[in-house]
Design a protein around this motif. Structure first.
Motif, PDB file in Angstrom:
ATOM      1  N   SER A  72       0.818  -1.222   0.000  1.00 37.08           N
ATOM      2  CA  SER A  72       0.000   0.000   0.000  1.00 37.08           C
ATOM      3  C   SER A  72       0.843   1.259   0.000  1.00 37.08           C
ATOM      4  O   SER A  72       0.344   2.337  -0.339  1.00 37.08           O
ATOM      5  CB  SER A  72      -0.932   0.005   1.218  1.00 37.08           C
ATOM      6  OG  SER A  72      -0.205   0.021   2.429  1.00 37.08           O
ATOM      7  N   ARG A 128      -2.695   5.003   5.123  1.00 35.43           N
ATOM      8  CA  ARG A 128      -3.549   4.014   4.470  1.00 35.43           C
ATOM      9  C   ARG A 128      -3.827   2.813   5.363  1.00 35.43           C
ATOM     10  O   ARG A 128      -4.763   2.045   5.084  1.00 35.43           O
ATOM     11  CB  ARG A 128      -2.903   3.553   3.159  1.00 35.43           C
ATOM     12  CG  ARG A 128      -2.922   4.621   2.070  1.00 35.43           C
ATOM     13  CD  ARG A 128      -1.988   4.302   0.925  1.00 35.43           C
ATOM     14  NE  ARG A 128      -2.082   5.314  -0.130  1.00 35.43           N
ATOM     15  CZ  ARG A 128      -1.178   5.478  -1.097  1.00 35.43           C
ATOM     16  NH1 ARG A 128      -0.107   4.699  -1.140  1.00 35.43           N
ATOM     17  NH2 ARG A 128      -1.348   6.421  -2.012  1.00 35.43           N
ATOM     18  N   THR A 173      -6.308   0.443   0.281  1.00 34.27           N
ATOM     19  CA  THR A 173      -5.059   1.191   0.082  1.00 34.27           C
ATOM     20  C   THR A 173      -5.339   2.677  -0.125  1.00 34.27           C
ATOM     21  O   THR A 173      -4.539   3.381  -0.744  1.00 34.27           O
ATOM     22  CB  THR A 173      -4.291   0.669  -1.146  1.00 34.27           C
ATOM     23  OG1 THR A 173      -5.082   0.897  -2.327  1.00 34.27           O
ATOM     24  CG2 THR A 173      -3.993  -0.797  -1.026  1.00 34.27           C
ATOM     25  N   ARG A 433      -1.203  -1.697  -7.016  1.00 36.52           N
ATOM     26  CA  ARG A 433      -0.031  -1.381  -6.223  1.00 36.52           C
ATOM     27  C   ARG A 433       1.145  -0.916  -7.067  1.00 36.52           C
ATOM     28  O   ARG A 433       2.301  -0.905  -6.592  1.00 36.52           O
ATOM     29  CB  ARG A 433       0.351  -2.584  -5.352  1.00 36.52           C
ATOM     30  CG  ARG A 433      -0.551  -2.650  -4.127  1.00 36.52           C
ATOM     31  CD  ARG A 433      -0.910  -4.036  -3.686  1.00 36.52           C
ATOM     32  NE  ARG A 433      -1.846  -3.985  -2.569  1.00 36.52           N
ATOM     33  CZ  ARG A 433      -3.173  -3.785  -2.710  1.00 36.52           C
ATOM     34  NH1 ARG A 433      -3.709  -3.634  -3.908  1.00 36.52           N
ATOM     35  NH2 ARG A 433      -3.959  -3.736  -1.645  1.00 36.52           N
TER      36      ARG A 433
END
Length: 567
Positions: A72, A128, A173, A433
């Motif tokens: 994240s 996050r 995230t 990601r």
């Protein structure tokens, strides 16, 4: 079970006791009615007496939190997250002043994030992490909810699907409140289901717990009121046949008792919701007054077929095809089951239809908010896929029901179905990601580039022409290390003193007229570069070149160009 048409809870199918209603009395064969009542009651006694799988819920919740938290920290912040981080970093008086003008809808989240940042800092991973933890809480709640309304196997399937659903791993995230809202949606639904399926009358503590969860949901995000509305529909659906059966001939006394019990629950729910909404009413009032801040949605295509069928919950066309097919299987199974037992009445049929109440609950939670926002969007800009994040766990439950229906008693088929969903979700998880996954921003690279070349005391000017969600100035506040010691010569009012969440700035001509460049022999200009390589004629670079500066050198990074200018 004593009725051949009522499956055992251990067989991969389920039904539920429905205290708020009962089978119709008029026009129904007594044997059918007694069988439905007996099967429902037996199953209810077994399920409500069974110990909830708390350890299983915790384990799957922790796995889900890790799945969302992993990687994240890699993607760059983007505009919405910058709004969260910058707002949360304000002094409290400044934060309260800001939400009186804008973003009251997120004010409670900003307040919580303010204290979180005080403890853990404002890095991408830190800010996050609350969302990843909320995903874990959401998945744990899904397991308990599905176990109560379904079977243990189905609870496991639903927990795994919820953990990897692309909408879930995306909001896990995100430095926004969406994952928290999804967790509250699940847990408030579980609290309500626990009340209406319990063999005992709900206590005041039960209703307080539900009210706190529902009120917190609305406080975190006003559209959560749609979930509360779904709860009303669910209660009404379960109470429907109690009203009908109370007027019948056979069994009228028992039906009347169920009617009175159902009416008591409905009144208690209404009173609880009123108190909860009153508690968060200031947030609701300010949010409605500030509704103009989402007027930009009118300029975006948020309701295209791809936006609704793919991006809303699934993120990828292949995943969406499989997921919608499994949702379809769940719906078909429900309809077939209800039609097969239609003469028993709605509630009786629902109570003995495998996965019946669970499917109806998930359908209501998934699609009533979506349809409501789409209808509202016809009148005012109101629809964004992210606003329906709180429905993602319900969609995961529907997908899981589809797998469970196809698997029937074959555990190996269920495992293959789960594996297919996980396999299709994996590429989406990886894409989420990437360093530029969020609105294609690359502010971490920009901050590093500026820090590599600029020196303390140099002047700094940003291209202010892009929309707020991608403007490069936000890198200054989200990745500040690279800009340390530089002079922000176009700054008019810093964000902590502004009415809005962003800095108020001067144009390059306004800054020049104010003498901001008089002692600035070297200026670093940050220019936004679109995906096609184009730049805006309104970036401010042209004005700087016309004011006696010349371009000495430049460096490119993702969606930005750093230009060194000297007089």
């Amino acid at each position: 079970m004593t009725s051949a048409s009522t499956p055992s809870p251990s067989a991969g199918t389920s039904s539920i006791p429905v205290p708020l209603g009962g089978p119709r009395s008029g026009g129904v064969r007594a044997a059918d009615r007694r069988a439905a009542d007996r099967g429902s009651a037996e199953w209810g006694a077994a399920r409500t007496a069974a110990r909830p799988p708390i350890r299983l819920a915790v384990v799957l919740g922790l796995i889900a939190a890790v799945i969302s938290a992993a990687g994240s920290w890699i993607p760059s912040f983007w505009g919405d997250e910058a709004a969260s981080v910058m707002s949360a970093q304000r002094p409290l008086p400044s934060l309260f002043h800001m939400v009186g003008h804008i973003d009251a809808v997120h004010g409670l989240y900003y307040l919580g994030l303010h204290f979180w940042i005080d403890l853990f800092g404002a890095s991408p991973f830190s800010t996050r992490l609350p969302s990843a933890l909320a995903v874990g809480a959401m998945v744990a709640g899904v397991v308990l909810l599905v176990d109560r309304l379904g079977t243990r196997r189905l609870a496991v399937i639903a927990g795994v699907v919820a953990a990897v659903l692309p909408r879930v791993t995306s909001m896990g995230t995100e430095t926004r409140s969406y994952a928290i809202g999804a967790a509250l949606a699940v847990w408030s639904t579980w609290a309500l289901v626990r009340i209406v399926t319990s063999r005992h009358r709900a206590s005041r503590a039960d209703w307080v717990a539900y009210g706190v969860l529902a009120g917190a949901g609305v406080g975190v995000f006003v559209y959560f009121g749609l979930i509360v509305g779904v709860h009303a529909l669910l209660l009404a659906a379960l109470a429907r046949d109690a009203r009908v059966s109370a007027g019948g001939v056979a069994g009228a006394g028992a039906a009347g008792g169920r009617l009175r019990e159902g009416a008591d629950v409905l009144r208690a729910w209404a009173a609880t919701v009123v108190v909860a909404l009153l508690a968060v009413s200031p947030i609701v009032v300010f949010s409605v007054a500030q509704r103009g801040q989402v007027s930009f949605l009118a300029r975006r295509d948020t309701t295209s077929p791809r936006a609704l069928l793919v991006e809303l919950w699934f993120g990828d066309a292949r995943f969406a095809v499989v997921a919608w097919a499994l949702v379809g299987v769940a719906v078909v199974a429900l309809v077939v089951g209800l039609l097969h037992r239609a003469r028993d009445g709605w509630t009786a049929a629902l109570s003995v239809t495998p996965r019946g109440v669970l499917t109806v609950t998930a359908l209501l939670l998934a699609f009533v908010p979506a349809v409501s926002l789409l209808v509202l969007n016809l009148a005012v800009p109101a629809f964004s896929g992210r606003y329906l994040s709180f429905s993602a766990p319900a969609v995961a439950i529907l997908v899981a029901i589809g797998i469970d229906v196809l698997a029937s008693r074959r555990t190996a088929v269920a495992v293959l179905g789960v594996a297919l969903v996980v396999g299709l979700a994996a590429p989406v998880w990886l894409d989420q990601r990437g360093p530029y996954a969020k609105n294609a921003t690359g502010w971490q690279d920009l901050g590093a580039l500026v820090g590599e070349h600029a020196s303390a005391g140099d002047a700094l000017v940003f291209d202010e022409s892009p929309k707020p969600s991608i403007e490069p100035r936000l890198a200054l506040h989200t990745y500040p290390d690279g800009f340390e010691g530089l002079r922000d010569v176009t700054l008019k009012t810093p964000f902590i003193d502004a009415d809005g969440w962003r800095d108020d700035v001067l144009t390059v001509p306004e800054a020049a007229a104010a003498g901001r460049f008089d002692d600035a022999p070297r200026v670093w200009f940050v220019e936004y570069v679109a995906a096609d390589g184009s730049t805006s004629p309104k970036s401010g670079l042209r004005e700087l070149l016309g004011d006696g500066y010349v371009e000495v050198d430049s460096w490119s990074t993702h969606r930005a160009r750093l230009v060194e200018l000297e007089r």
